[in-house]
Structure formats: structure tokens, C-alpha cells
Design a protein around this motif. Structure first.
Motif, PDB file in Angstrom:
ATOM      1  N   GLN A  40       3.748   0.926   2.996  1.00 50.96           N
ATOM      2  CA  GLN A  40       3.043   1.135   1.633  1.00 50.96           C
ATOM      3  C   GLN A  40       1.555   0.830   1.925  1.00 50.96           C
ATOM      4  O   GLN A  40       0.800   1.526   1.288  1.00 50.96           O
ATOM      5  N   LEU A  41       1.097  -0.184   2.850  1.00 52.12           N
ATOM      6  CA  LEU A  41      -0.217  -0.173   3.030  1.00 52.12           C
ATOM      7  C   LEU A  41      -0.961   1.156   3.809  1.00 52.12           C
ATOM      8  O   LEU A  41      -2.195   1.351   3.185  1.00 52.12           O
ATOM      9  N   LYS A  42      -0.178   1.666   4.395  1.00 51.44           N
ATOM     10  CA  LYS A  42      -0.539   2.976   4.956  1.00 51.44           C
ATOM     11  C   LYS A  42      -0.799   4.186   3.772  1.00 51.44           C
ATOM     12  O   LYS A  42      -1.829   4.585   3.884  1.00 51.44           O
ATOM     13  N   ILE A 125       1.284   2.901  -5.806  1.00 51.09           N
ATOM     14  CA  ILE A 125       1.383   2.163  -4.497  1.00 51.09           C
ATOM     15  C   ILE A 125       1.086   0.789  -4.555  1.00 51.09           C
ATOM     16  O   ILE A 125       1.778   0.053  -3.850  1.00 51.09           O
ATOM     17  N   GLU A 126       0.260   0.551  -5.505  1.00 49.97           N
ATOM     18  CA  GLU A 126       0.080  -0.996  -5.616  1.00 49.97           C
ATOM     19  C   GLU A 126       1.135  -1.788  -6.077  1.00 49.97           C
ATOM     20  O   GLU A 126       1.591  -2.742  -5.643  1.00 49.97           O
ATOM     21  N   ASP A 127       2.216  -1.167  -6.868  1.00 49.15           N
ATOM     22  CA  ASP A 127       3.334  -1.677  -7.260  1.00 49.15           C
ATOM     23  C   ASP A 127       4.365  -1.777  -6.197  1.00 49.15           C
ATOM     24  O   ASP A 127       4.976  -2.598  -6.019  1.00 49.15           O
ATOM     25  N   ALA A 128       4.330  -0.648  -5.450  1.00 47.75           N
ATOM     26  CA  ALA A 128       5.287  -0.701  -4.134  1.00 47.75           C
ATOM     27  C   ALA A 128       4.725  -1.675  -3.238  1.00 47.75           C
ATOM     28  O   ALA A 128       5.571  -2.690  -2.786  1.00 47.75           O
ATOM     29  N   VAL A 129       3.363  -1.973  -2.940  1.00 49.71           N
ATOM     30  CA  VAL A 129       2.990  -2.990  -2.147  1.00 49.71           C
ATOM     31  C   VAL A 129       3.438  -4.573  -2.574  1.00 49.71           C
ATOM     32  O   VAL A 129       3.854  -5.268  -1.963  1.00 49.71           O
ATOM     33  N   GLN A 130       3.269  -4.607  -4.042  1.00 51.67           N
ATOM     34  CA  GLN A 130       3.703  -5.764  -4.679  1.00 51.67           C
ATOM     35  C   GLN A 130       5.112  -6.233  -4.366  1.00 51.67           C
ATOM     36  O   GLN A 130       5.609  -7.246  -4.216  1.00 51.67           O
TER      37      GLN A 130
END
Length: 182
Positions: A40-42, A125-130
Motif C-alpha cells: 500500500q505504501l508503494k 490508498i490512505e484508507d487501504a494503508v490505514q
């Protein structure tokens, strides 16, 4: 009498094997959850240059804010381990907030469809990272508890199963993903 002793020994070996295997499964789950965070960070890191280029076209004289995002991204990409990643991600989130605040000052940028799509992608993506962080921390919690519970802690000590670090953001203000409001 000999069969009873043998049966007890076999039972004890089976219990040790079961505890060892549960520790191995939890350790593998921790590794897998950390890999999910990296994925996710990538995605986030890959999106940021496009966002910066879009903003750059409209706010070229705001070079400092753009460079801050680029530098924070580079630091976050090179950070190793949960503690260092958490600190680097905090810095990146702050610089992204500054970038979005800058974008608010340019109405013509807010009207660009590419910017809006990039912003929407970043929010996803922020939601997926969280979610990945939450899952990783839950698995680490279970793993750490297992390595400290009796009698599994004996097996963990014998086979060098060490506790893992949680993936935390240390600054409470920065614990939330960037919120963009136009």
C-alpha cells in the motif's frame, strides 16, 4: 509403566510442536501483514510524483512545498522497520497536507480533472494503508501475547521468537490521513 512414560513423553512433544507451530503461523502472519503495508505504501509513493507534477504546473513558484513532499517521500521509501516507517510516514503526511492546502489557494488547480482523480486515488490508498496498519498491529498484538503467555513463552525463548514492534504514528495530531476539503 514404560508405556505410560512413553505416552506422556509423546504427548509433551506433541504439545511443544503445537505451540511452536502456532508461533510460526503468527510470525508468518506478521511478515505477511508487514508486506501488505509495504504494498500500500508503494502505491502511495508511486502516486505522489504524479500529484506533485500536476500541482507543479499550476503552482510553480511554490517550490518549497513541492520539494518537502518529494523529500518526505524519499525518506519514507528508505525507512526500515515499523518505528522508522511510522516517523517517516508522519512527515510525509504533513507535507501532503501542506500540498493540499497549497492547492486550495489555486482555484484553477481544483478544477483540473487529473488533480481530482489523483486526490481521490490518494484518499483510497490512505484508507487501504490505514486498514493494513490496523491488521498488522492486530497480528503483532496476537503474536506478542503468544510469545509472553505461559507456557508458550518457554518455547518462544528456546526458539528465539522475539516480540515485534507495532506500526505507530507517534504524533497524535498526525494519526489521521490527510483530509482535503475544497
Amino acid at each position: 509403566m514404560g508405556w505410560i512414560v512413553l505416552a506422556v513423553l509423546v504427548l509433551l512433544v506433541m504439545i511443544v510442536i503445537g505451540m511452536y507451530n502456532s508461533l510460526v503461523r503468527l510470525r508468518a502472519a506478521c511478515d505477511s501483514a508487514w508486506a501488505d503495508i509495504d504494498v500500500q505504501l508503494k502505491r502511495r509513493y508511486d502516486l505522489i510524483p504524479n500529484l506533485v507534477e500536476t500541482v507543479k504546473a499550476y503552482a510553480a513558484h511554490e517550490k518549497g512545498a513541492l520539494e518537502a513532499v518529494i523529500n518526505a517521500r524519499a525518506k519514507a521509501m528508505s525507512a526500515q522497520g515499523p518505528e522508522a516507517k511510522g516517523a517517516a510516514e508522519t512527515q510525509l503526511t504533513q507535507s501532503l497536507k501542506s500540498l493540499f492546502a497549497l492547492a486550495e489557494a489555486y482555484p484553477q488547480l481544483r478544477a483540473v480533472e487529473a488533480f481530482n482523480q489523483l486526490q481521490g486515488s490518494l484518499n483510497q490508498i490512505e484508507d487501504a494503508v490505514q486498514n493494513a496498519r490496523r491488521y498488522y498491529n492486530a497480528v503483532v498484538r496476537d503474536y506478542n501475547a503468544k510469545t509472553q503467555e505461559i507456557p508458550t513463552n518457554l518455547i518462544a525463548g528456546w526458539f528465539n521468537f522475539v516480540g515485534r514492534q507495532f506500526f505507530e504514528v507517534t504524533d497524535t495530531v498526525q494519526r489521521e490521513p490527510p483530509k482535503v476539503q475544497f
